[in-house]
Design a protein around this motif. Structure first.
Motif, short mmCIF file in Angstrom:
data_model
loop_
_atom_site.label_atom_id
_atom_site.label_comp_id
_atom_site.label_asym_id
_atom_site.label_seq_id
_atom_site.Cartn_x
_atom_site.Cartn_y
_atom_site.Cartn_z
N LEU A 252 -10.21 2.14 -2.98
CA LEU A 252 -8.83 1.79 -2.37
C LEU A 252 -7.77 1.11 -3.51
CD1 LEU A 252 -7.26 1.24 0.31
CD2 LEU A 252 -8.62 -0.87 0.58
N ARG A 253 -8.21 0.78 -4.46
CA ARG A 253 -7.16 0.32 -5.74
C ARG A 253 -6.22 1.14 -5.89
NH1 ARG A 253 -8.68 1.01 -11.31
NH2 ARG A 253 -7.98 -0.92 -11.91
N GLU A 254 -6.50 2.50 -5.76
CA GLU A 254 -5.55 3.74 -6.16
C GLU A 254 -4.57 3.57 -5.27
OE1 GLU A 254 -5.64 8.50 -5.72
OE2 GLU A 254 -7.38 7.61 -6.19
N TYR A 255 -4.59 2.99 -4.07
CA TYR A 255 -3.56 3.21 -2.86
C TYR A 255 -2.65 1.96 -2.80
CZ TYR A 255 -6.53 7.04 -1.69
OH TYR A 255 -7.31 8.41 -1.69
N ILE A 256 -3.11 1.20 -3.90
CA ILE A 256 -2.34 -0.43 -3.91
C ILE A 256 -1.17 -0.43 -4.75
CG2 ILE A 256 -2.60 -2.87 -4.21
CD1 ILE A 256 -4.21 -1.73 -1.99
N GLU A 257 -0.07 -0.88 -4.22
CA GLU A 257 0.96 -0.66 -5.11
C GLU A 257 1.74 -2.11 -5.29
OE1 GLU A 257 3.88 2.05 -3.42
OE2 GLU A 257 2.73 3.80 -4.35
N ILE A 258 1.55 -2.80 -6.35
CA ILE A 258 2.00 -4.05 -6.61
C ILE A 258 3.70 -4.04 -7.13
CG2 ILE A 258 1.61 -6.39 -7.84
CD1 ILE A 258 -0.78 -5.50 -5.96
N PRO A 259 4.37 -4.76 -6.46
CA PRO A 259 5.77 -4.66 -6.94
C PRO A 259 5.88 -5.29 -8.39
CG PRO A 259 5.63 -6.30 -5.28
CD PRO A 259 4.23 -5.48 -5.28
N SER A 260 6.63 -4.59 -9.15
CA SER A 260 7.21 -5.41 -10.29
C SER A 260 7.84 -6.62 -10.32
CB SER A 260 7.87 -4.16 -11.34
OG SER A 260 9.09 -3.82 -10.85
N LYS A 261 7.68 -7.53 -11.09
CA LYS A 261 8.29 -8.77 -11.12
C LYS A 261 9.63 -8.84 -11.76
CE LYS A 261 4.07 -11.32 -10.24
NZ LYS A 261 2.87 -12.26 -10.81
N CYS B 172 0.93 -1.31 -0.02
CA CYS B 172 -0.14 -0.09 -0.05
C CYS B 172 0.84 1.22 0.02
CB CYS B 172 -0.84 -0.05 1.24
SG CYS B 172 -2.07 -1.48 1.41
N ASP B 173 0.36 2.41 -0.38
CA ASP B 173 0.97 3.64 -0.61
C ASP B 173 0.78 4.15 0.78
OD1 ASP B 173 1.85 6.29 -0.48
OD2 ASP B 173 0.70 6.86 -2.35
N THR B 174 1.53 4.04 1.71
CA THR B 174 1.21 4.25 3.33
C THR B 174 1.71 5.87 3.41
OG1 THR B 174 3.63 3.39 3.84
CG2 THR B 174 1.61 1.93 4.21
N THR B 175 2.00 6.44 2.38
CA THR B 175 2.26 7.99 2.49
C THR B 175 0.78 8.71 2.27
OG1 THR B 175 2.43 8.36 0.07
CG2 THR B 175 4.51 7.88 1.41
N ARG B 176 -0.15 7.81 1.96
CA ARG B 176 -1.44 8.51 1.84
C ARG B 176 -2.69 7.78 2.52
NH1 ARG B 176 -3.52 8.70 -3.84
NH2 ARG B 176 -2.12 6.95 -4.45
N ILE B 177 -2.44 6.54 2.87
CA ILE B 177 -3.25 5.94 3.69
C ILE B 177 -2.59 5.13 4.84
CG2 ILE B 177 -4.86 5.18 1.74
CD1 ILE B 177 -3.69 2.34 1.58
N GLU B 178 -3.46 4.85 5.84
CA GLU B 178 -3.00 4.23 7.25
C GLU B 178 -3.52 2.99 7.30
OE1 GLU B 178 -2.50 5.14 12.01
OE2 GLU B 178 -3.57 6.77 10.58
N ILE B 179 -2.98 1.95 7.38
CA ILE B 179 -3.23 0.52 7.67
C ILE B 179 -3.41 0.29 9.38
CG2 ILE B 179 -3.58 -1.96 7.18
CD1 ILE B 179 -3.52 -0.27 4.89
N ILE B 180 -4.78 0.10 9.84
CA ILE B 180 -4.92 -0.11 11.20
C ILE B 180 -5.52 -1.49 11.44
CG2 ILE B 180 -6.10 0.83 13.31
CD1 ILE B 180 -6.10 3.58 11.69
N ASN B 181 -4.74 -2.31 11.79
CA ASN B 181 -5.11 -3.72 11.96
C ASN B 181 -5.91 -3.83 13.33
OD1 ASN B 181 -5.48 -6.63 11.92
ND2 ASN B 181 -3.28 -6.87 11.22
#
Length: 503
Positions: free
Chosen positions: A494-503, A302-311
């Protein structure tokens, strides 16, 4: 009659106040910014996390004494900004004492004539021209040099009594042997030459920002000041950095704009959206290396500069106990409009309803209940679907966006196929999501298919403790699957904040 007179006086007072306020506002000098997307990205609302420095420079200035208008437009060059009439719109408003911050160059290097953008300019600051029949606009056009267009803006601003300030283009987030390449032999140089020619202030933003980036280092800059996905457009922090460097340079200039720079500006970055995770130990942070929930690994996608994940997931909980223990109420009370809630239960809901851990819920999505007496207190137990719908509904009432996931599969392989819960908790989760019009991810099925593609032996290390709980490797595998699944939901923000690493 008396009340009518009082009302009339009040109306006139309000009108007079509005009139004098507007009149006073019009006497303020205005700082106009003109440029491309690195000055104003998109609509200036941070779409995709990208910002221009023109969106933040106002936070460094005393806006009780000076006005800010950002007229930059993404995709424009020094040429097309004028051809589209954008400069004319600013010029018509300019008055004596206004300021014009000018930064172009990122798009001037494109083709002079094509059917896509036709925005390039002739390199340099000379008077050479090229006649073209513009393939995009279908008009005949005389194309000039980059310097010619910049000089035209400067001269016309000066003709209105305004004060132009030229900036070299911000650097791109490109690195070579630990250094950020400069444009001091191209657009940065030509911008400087026009400033010297016209005797106006020049801010070498390219050099100043490159130096600061190098102090921070590539690893810190990428993902904080710029994103991996985009080497040209800065994040909010990158835009603030550029704006701060401009105002620092202005402080030492002879321009009166320095008198409006705040001594201690309070910079307000966009508030992070919050993503709450609620579920059981397969999602939770269990502080056990052999039982790691996927929610622990999820932030790395996730792009944690823009969203905060609270588990907020908790081991051993079912939908029933998450509600009964007040865990859901705790989350609900923190929710704000635009937040997200990811909901995943089922592993513990199959437990006993009226004995042992007292955590089982009734099967299905119906409205039936069962009274359970425990410690002399009577509890009304509902169905799994009832609790799920309650979480979804109450999240939506707070303006949050719920996303339902079916439970992760266990490491059980009847008939050499990963065990599914298609007809039970997966299905009931789906029904609850459909009834409440929430997003749904069938994680159980998606992960099960992935496990089968890998095979038993490769999946086995994912479960170091038992057949239910993953270790760190399995948690990361499931978290990536969640991220990939979110990325595929077109209508989910939420998909806008998802970052999938390139393989």
């Amino acid at each position: 009659m008396k009340s009518i007179k009082i009302l009339s006086v009040l109306c006139l007072t309000v009108l007079f106040f509005n009139f004098t306020s507007k009149q006073k506002d019009n006497t303020k000098p205005t700082v106009y910014t003109v440029g491309d997307s690195t000055v104003k990205n998109g609509r200036g609302d941070g779409s995709g996390g990208l910002w221009g420095w023109g969106d933040y420079i106002g936070q460094f200035l005393d806006t009780t004494k000076v006005r800010i208008e950002n007229h930059a437009l993404g995709g424009t060059s020094s040429r097309t900004f004028q051809d589209k009439g954008l400069w004319t719109a600013v010029l018509n408003k300019l008055k004596k004492g206004d300021y014009v911050l000018i930064q172009f160059g990122h798009n001037d290097d494109g083709p002079l004539n094509d059917t896509l953008r036709a925005r390039g300019t002739i390199k340099g600051i000379g008077d050479e021209t090229k006649e073209i029949d513009n393939l995009l606009t279908k008009k005949h056009e005389t194309v000039h040099s980059y310097g010619w267009y910049i000089q035209k803006v400067v001269q016309e601003a000066k003709s209105k009594g305004a004060i132009p300030i030229i900036c070299s283009p911000i650097p791109r987030n490109d690195w070579k042997e630990g250094k950020v390449p400069r444009n001091d032999k191209s657009y940065g140089l030509w911008a400087r030459q026009i400033a010297e020619k016209e005797k106006v202030t020049f801010i070498n933003l390219n050099e100043k920002m490159a130096v600061e980036m190098e102090k921070l280092g590539e690893q810190k800059v990428t993902g904080t000041y710029f994103y991996k996905k985009d080497h040209t457009h800065p994040s909010a922090k990158g835009a603030v950095l550029a704006a701060s460097l401009i105002t620092n340079e202005l402080k030492t200039s002879k321009i009166s704009l320095k008198n409006y720079i705040l001594k201690n500006p309070k910079i307000v970055l966009p508030a992070k959206k919050k993503v709450f995770l609620i579920g059981d130990s397969t999602m939770a942070n269990n502080k056990n290396e052999n039982a790691v929930g996927w929610g622990v690994a999820f932030p790395q996608y996730c792009d944690t500069t823009r969203i905060e994940i609270i588990n907020k997931a908790r081991g051993g909980r079912s939908t029933r106990t998450f509600e009964k223990e007040g865990l859901w109420t705790e989350v609900k009370n923190q929710l704000k409009a635009g937040d997200y809630v990811m909901i995943q239960f089922g592993h513990n809901d199959a437990g006993a309803i009226d004995k042992e851990k007292f955590r089982g819920s009734l099967k299905g999505n119906g409205d039936e209940t069962q009274q359970v007496v425990r410690d002399s207190l009577t509890e009304t137990v509902h169905t799994f679907g009832w609790y799920m719908q309650k979480f979804i509904r109450e999240a939506k009432e707070k303006g949050a966006i719920p996303i339902v996931l079916s439970q992760t599969p266990r490491n059980e392989w009847p008939n050499n196929k990963v065990e599914r819960r298609t007809d039970t908790y997966g299905n009931w989760s789906k029904i609850a999501a459909e009834r409440e019009k929430a997003f749904y991810i069938d994680l159980n099925e998606i992960v099960a298919q992935k496990y089968e593609n890998l095979g038993k032996e490769k999946v086995k290390p994912f479960f170091p403790k038992d057949h239910t709980h993953t270790g760190a490797e399995g948690a990361a595998f499931n978290a990536l699957t969640v991220a990939e699944s979110l990325k595929k939901i077109k209508d989910c923000g939420l998909r806008e904040y998802i970052e999938i690493p390139s393989k």
